[in-house]
Design a protein around this motif. Structure first.
Motif, PDB file in Angstrom:
ATOM      1  N   GLY A   1       0.760  -1.276   0.065  1.00 17.91           N
ATOM      2  CA  GLY A   1      -0.012   0.152  -0.012  1.00 17.91           C
ATOM      3  C   GLY A   1       0.922   1.264  -0.046  1.00 17.91           C
ATOM      4  O   GLY A   1       2.091   1.206   0.025  1.00 17.91           O
ATOM      5  N   GLY A   2       0.144   2.656  -0.083  1.00 20.28           N
ATOM      6  CA  GLY A   2       1.021   3.538  -0.247  1.00 20.28           C
ATOM      7  C   GLY A   2       1.709   3.947   1.202  1.00 20.28           C
ATOM      8  O   GLY A   2       2.862   4.412   0.997  1.00 20.28           O
ATOM      9  N   SER A   3       1.156   3.639   2.180  1.00 22.64           N
ATOM     10  CA  SER A   3       1.999   3.791   3.508  1.00 22.64           C
ATOM     11  C   SER A   3       3.216   2.979   3.513  1.00 22.64           C
ATOM     12  O   SER A   3       4.382   3.444   4.134  1.00 22.64           O
ATOM     13  N   ASP A   4       3.075   1.809   3.021  1.00 21.44           N
ATOM     14  CA  ASP A   4       4.380   0.900   2.966  1.00 21.44           C
ATOM     15  C   ASP A   4       5.368   1.200   1.949  1.00 21.44           C
ATOM     16  O   ASP A   4       6.618   1.515   2.401  1.00 21.44           O
ATOM     17  N   ILE A   5       4.900   1.847   0.768  1.00 19.89           N
ATOM     18  CA  ILE A   5       5.918   2.302  -0.270  1.00 19.89           C
ATOM     19  C   ILE A   5       6.583   3.523   0.169  1.00 19.89           C
ATOM     20  O   ILE A   5       7.703   3.723   0.269  1.00 19.89           O
TER      21      ILE A   5
ATOM     22  N   GLU B   1     -13.925  21.132  -8.217  1.00 18.15           N
ATOM     23  CA  GLU B   1     -14.501  21.892  -9.716  1.00 18.15           C
ATOM     24  C   GLU B   1     -15.767  21.404  -9.961  1.00 18.15           C
ATOM     25  O   GLU B   1     -16.612  21.804 -10.841  1.00 18.15           O
ATOM     26  N   LYS B   2     -16.262  20.050  -9.561  1.00 17.11           N
ATOM     27  CA  LYS B   2     -17.558  19.468  -9.973  1.00 17.11           C
ATOM     28  C   LYS B   2     -18.685  19.962  -8.830  1.00 17.11           C
ATOM     29  O   LYS B   2     -19.967  19.741  -9.130  1.00 17.11           O
ATOM     30  N   GLY B   3     -18.042  20.826  -8.078  1.00 16.16           N
ATOM     31  CA  GLY B   3     -19.086  21.437  -7.229  1.00 16.16           C
ATOM     32  C   GLY B   3     -19.544  20.826  -5.954  1.00 16.16           C
ATOM     33  O   GLY B   3     -20.294  21.355  -5.194  1.00 16.16           O
ATOM     34  N   TYR B   4     -18.529  19.953  -5.422  1.00 23.71           N
ATOM     35  CA  TYR B   4     -18.709  19.170  -4.241  1.00 23.71           C
ATOM     36  C   TYR B   4     -17.683  19.755  -3.006  1.00 23.71           C
ATOM     37  O   TYR B   4     -16.597  19.789  -3.639  1.00 23.71           O
ATOM     38  N   ASP B   5     -17.981  19.952  -1.924  1.00 26.85           N
ATOM     39  CA  ASP B   5     -17.329  20.404  -1.095  1.00 26.85           C
ATOM     40  C   ASP B   5     -16.381  19.147  -0.252  1.00 26.85           C
ATOM     41  O   ASP B   5     -16.494  18.638   0.843  1.00 26.85           O
ATOM     42  N   ILE B   6     -15.587  18.571  -1.185  1.00 24.02           N
ATOM     43  CA  ILE B   6     -14.713  17.304  -0.731  1.00 24.02           C
ATOM     44  C   ILE B   6     -13.175  17.335  -0.950  1.00 24.02           C
ATOM     45  O   ILE B   6     -12.863  17.969  -2.369  1.00 24.02           O
ATOM     46  N   THR B   7     -12.417  17.536  -0.044  1.00 22.67           N
ATOM     47  CA  THR B   7     -11.107  17.027  -0.030  1.00 22.67           C
ATOM     48  C   THR B   7     -10.498  16.106   0.786  1.00 22.67           C
ATOM     49  O   THR B   7     -10.733  16.036   2.058  1.00 22.67           O
ATOM     50  N   MET B   8      -9.689  15.404   0.267  1.00 26.93           N
ATOM     51  CA  MET B   8      -9.102  14.337   0.965  1.00 26.93           C
ATOM     52  C   MET B   8      -7.487  14.075   0.697  1.00 26.93           C
ATOM     53  O   MET B   8      -7.027  14.222  -0.204  1.00 26.93           O
ATOM     54  N   GLY B   9      -6.746  13.781   1.835  1.00 26.75           N
ATOM     55  CA  GLY B   9      -5.575  13.779   1.709  1.00 26.75           C
ATOM     56  C   GLY B   9      -4.897  13.112   3.256  1.00 26.75           C
ATOM     57  O   GLY B   9      -5.587  13.117   4.399  1.00 26.75           O
ATOM     58  N   ILE B  10      -3.607  12.375   3.136  1.00 20.01           N
ATOM     59  CA  ILE B  10      -3.302  11.727   4.047  1.00 20.01           C
ATOM     60  C   ILE B  10      -1.770  12.354   4.167  1.00 20.01           C
ATOM     61  O   ILE B  10      -1.065  12.561   3.445  1.00 20.01           O
ATOM     62  N   ASN B  11      -1.207  12.654   5.762  1.00 17.53           N
ATOM     63  CA  ASN B  11       0.187  12.940   5.856  1.00 17.53           C
ATOM     64  C   ASN B  11       0.656  11.905   6.674  1.00 17.53           C
ATOM     65  O   ASN B  11       0.192  11.510   7.655  1.00 17.53           O
ATOM     66  N   ARG B  12       1.815  11.451   6.225  1.00 14.17           N
ATOM     67  CA  ARG B  12       2.402  10.436   6.840  1.00 14.17           C
ATOM     68  C   ARG B  12       3.604  10.810   7.634  1.00 14.17           C
ATOM     69  O   ARG B  12       4.613  11.194   7.107  1.00 14.17           O
ATOM     70  N   GLY B  13       3.546  10.594   9.003  1.00 17.87           N
ATOM     71  CA  GLY B  13       4.673  11.057   9.784  1.00 17.87           C
ATOM     72  C   GLY B  13       5.405   9.771  10.662  1.00 17.87           C
ATOM     73  O   GLY B  13       4.739   8.807  10.500  1.00 17.87           O
ATOM     74  N   TYR B  14       6.126  10.101  11.381  1.00 18.06           N
ATOM     75  CA  TYR B  14       6.816   9.353  12.268  1.00 18.06           C
ATOM     76  C   TYR B  14       6.880   9.714  13.803  1.00 18.06           C
ATOM     77  O   TYR B  14       7.041  10.703  14.190  1.00 18.06           O
TER      78      TYR B  14
ATOM     79  N   ASN C   1      13.551   2.402  18.281  1.00 19.97           N
ATOM     80  CA  ASN C   1      12.252   2.075  17.851  1.00 19.97           C
ATOM     81  C   ASN C   1      11.391   3.283  17.153  1.00 19.97           C
ATOM     82  O   ASN C   1      11.174   4.093  18.046  1.00 19.97           O
ATOM     83  N   ILE C   2      10.883   3.072  16.008  1.00 18.13           N
ATOM     84  CA  ILE C   2      10.086   4.398  15.420  1.00 18.13           C
ATOM     85  C   ILE C   2       8.834   3.688  14.743  1.00 18.13           C
ATOM     86  O   ILE C   2       9.051   2.477  14.465  1.00 18.13           O
ATOM     87  N   GLY C   3       7.926   4.480  14.351  1.00 15.00           N
ATOM     88  CA  GLY C   3       6.918   3.992  13.757  1.00 15.00           C
ATOM     89  C   GLY C   3       6.238   4.933  12.867  1.00 15.00           C
ATOM     90  O   GLY C   3       6.238   6.176  13.257  1.00 15.00           O
ATOM     91  N   GLN C   4       5.466   4.533  11.735  1.00 14.44           N
ATOM     92  CA  GLN C   4       4.718   5.462  10.994  1.00 14.44           C
ATOM     93  C   GLN C   4       3.135   5.598  11.476  1.00 14.44           C
ATOM     94  O   GLN C   4       2.629   4.819  11.755  1.00 14.44           O
ATOM     95  N   ILE C   5       2.784   6.854  11.360  1.00 17.72           N
ATOM     96  CA  ILE C   5       1.248   7.037  11.449  1.00 17.72           C
ATOM     97  C   ILE C   5       0.847   7.952  10.478  1.00 17.72           C
ATOM     98  O   ILE C   5       1.476   8.647   9.919  1.00 17.72           O
ATOM     99  N   HIS C   6      -0.643   7.970  10.526  1.00 14.04           N
ATOM    100  CA  HIS C   6      -1.309   9.025   9.849  1.00 14.04           C
ATOM    101  C   HIS C   6      -2.680   9.314  10.520  1.00 14.04           C
ATOM    102  O   HIS C   6      -2.737   8.776  11.649  1.00 14.04           O
TER     103      HIS C   6
END
Length: 322
Positions: A49-53, A242-255, A96-101
């Motif tokens: 998946g994207g997090s692994d990559i 642009e299609k008139g819908y109030d939708i934004t989606m994103g992930i920030n991957r941190g450590y 020891n560290i780890g990834q979160i979002h």
């Protein structure tokens, strides 16, 4: 009483000489000598998946900056919470560290796990991934307009982690598009994409690196992206906005590191990650998989997580009250 004297004595040492052994490091080592062995990075998701990559890109490039190997270890389960719960019990010694979002915040407020971002010592955010609405090729829709029309006449089966951020996105899309929908639970985006490519579900919210190969093979289609404006790598893909819908989606991957990791170690890790984020090879590698470098240092990342936690808490409360 002897134990108390030892603790007091440790507290009086200069910061650079604080023993990592006191944090569970085994053989004595000062922060000044850190790191002297490999660092294990927990990626709480399945491979592919994207997090692994993106996590593996960070591990590969940051190893050069920190001066030791960073070894990724996949520990999937229960929407990314199993690996992170295990991380809270690991030695707070910098190795020891780890990834979160944002998915961890959703899992916490959904009562899936007691841990949250503040169960750790946040280090830095490294990358962000725009999220895309993908549909099965079997669904027979090519545009967002056709998707909405289909969803108003049929129930769309979305795939995603029920205890993760896809739950919030599916709710947002379902309400804003006014469609009939249901969320089918999968353990991570890699499993959901496999189900989507196989025609077992109708739609999923994916990132570009996770879904692009399946789009090229004709198993699924991208029909809208959750950015404010179109992006260069998918110039023909319209945004919800642009299609008139109030939708934004994103992930920030941190450590993050286990709670109690010495501040001086966090500073060294933060500095190494910042150097990585400014490295042209890393930037190119991240962009090649369809993500973006989005570095936030420790203070800024903590502030970001505080804000996201409040937003997600409010959304989950609204969902729970219905």
């Amino acid at each position: 009483m002897k134990k108390m004297k030892r603790l007091i004595a440790t507290a009086m040492l200069p910061a650079a000489a604080i023993s990592l052994a006191a944090c569970g490091g085994g053989d004595e080592e000062s922060v000044e000598d850190y790191p002297s062995q490999e660092i294990e990075m927990t990626i709480p998701w399945s491979p592919g998946g994207g997090s692994d990559i993106e996590g593996r890109l960070v591990a590969d490039h940051a190893s050069d900056q920190i001066g030791t190997d960073i070894v990724p270890v996949n520990v999937p389960g229960v929407g990314g919470t199993v690996g992170l719960e295990e991380l809270t019990d690991k030695d707070a010694n910098g190795y020891n560290i780890g990834q979160i979002h944002e998915g961890l915040l959703v899992a916490h407020h959904s009562d899936v796990t007691q841990i949250n971002y503040d169960s750790f010592e946040p280090i830095a955010s490294m990358s962000s991934s725009d999220q895309i609405l993908a549909v099965s090729d079997d669904l027979g829709v090519d545009t967002l307009e056709e998707f909405v029309e289909y969803g108003q006449e049929n129930e769309i089966q979305f795939g995603g982690t029920v205890a993760g951020i896809p739950r919030v996105w599916v709710e947002q899309i379902g309400r804003e598009l006014d469609i009939n929908y249901n969320l089918v639970g999968y353990e991570g985006i890699a499993e959901a994409i496999q189900a989507l490519a196989g025609g077992h579900i109708d739609a999923a919210i994916v990132d570009y690196p996770s879904g692009s190969d399946f789009v090229e093979s004709g198993d699924m289609k991208f029909i809208a992206i959750g950015t404010e404006e179109r992006v260069d790598r998918t110039p023909d893909l319209p945004t919800f906005v642009e299609k008139g819908y109030d939708i934004t989606m994103g992930i920030n991957r941190g450590y993050v590191a286990p709670e109690g990791t010495p501040p001086e170690v966090i500073e060294k890790l933060e500095a190494a990650l910042e150097e990585t984020a400014n490295d042209e090879d890393y930037i190119e590698a991240v962009e090649n998989v369809g993500a973006s470098v989005n570095f936030m240092g420790t203070d800024e990342y903590n502030e970001y997580l505080d804000n996201q936690d409040q937003i997600i808490s409010d959304i989950i409360s609204e969902i729970s009250e219905e």
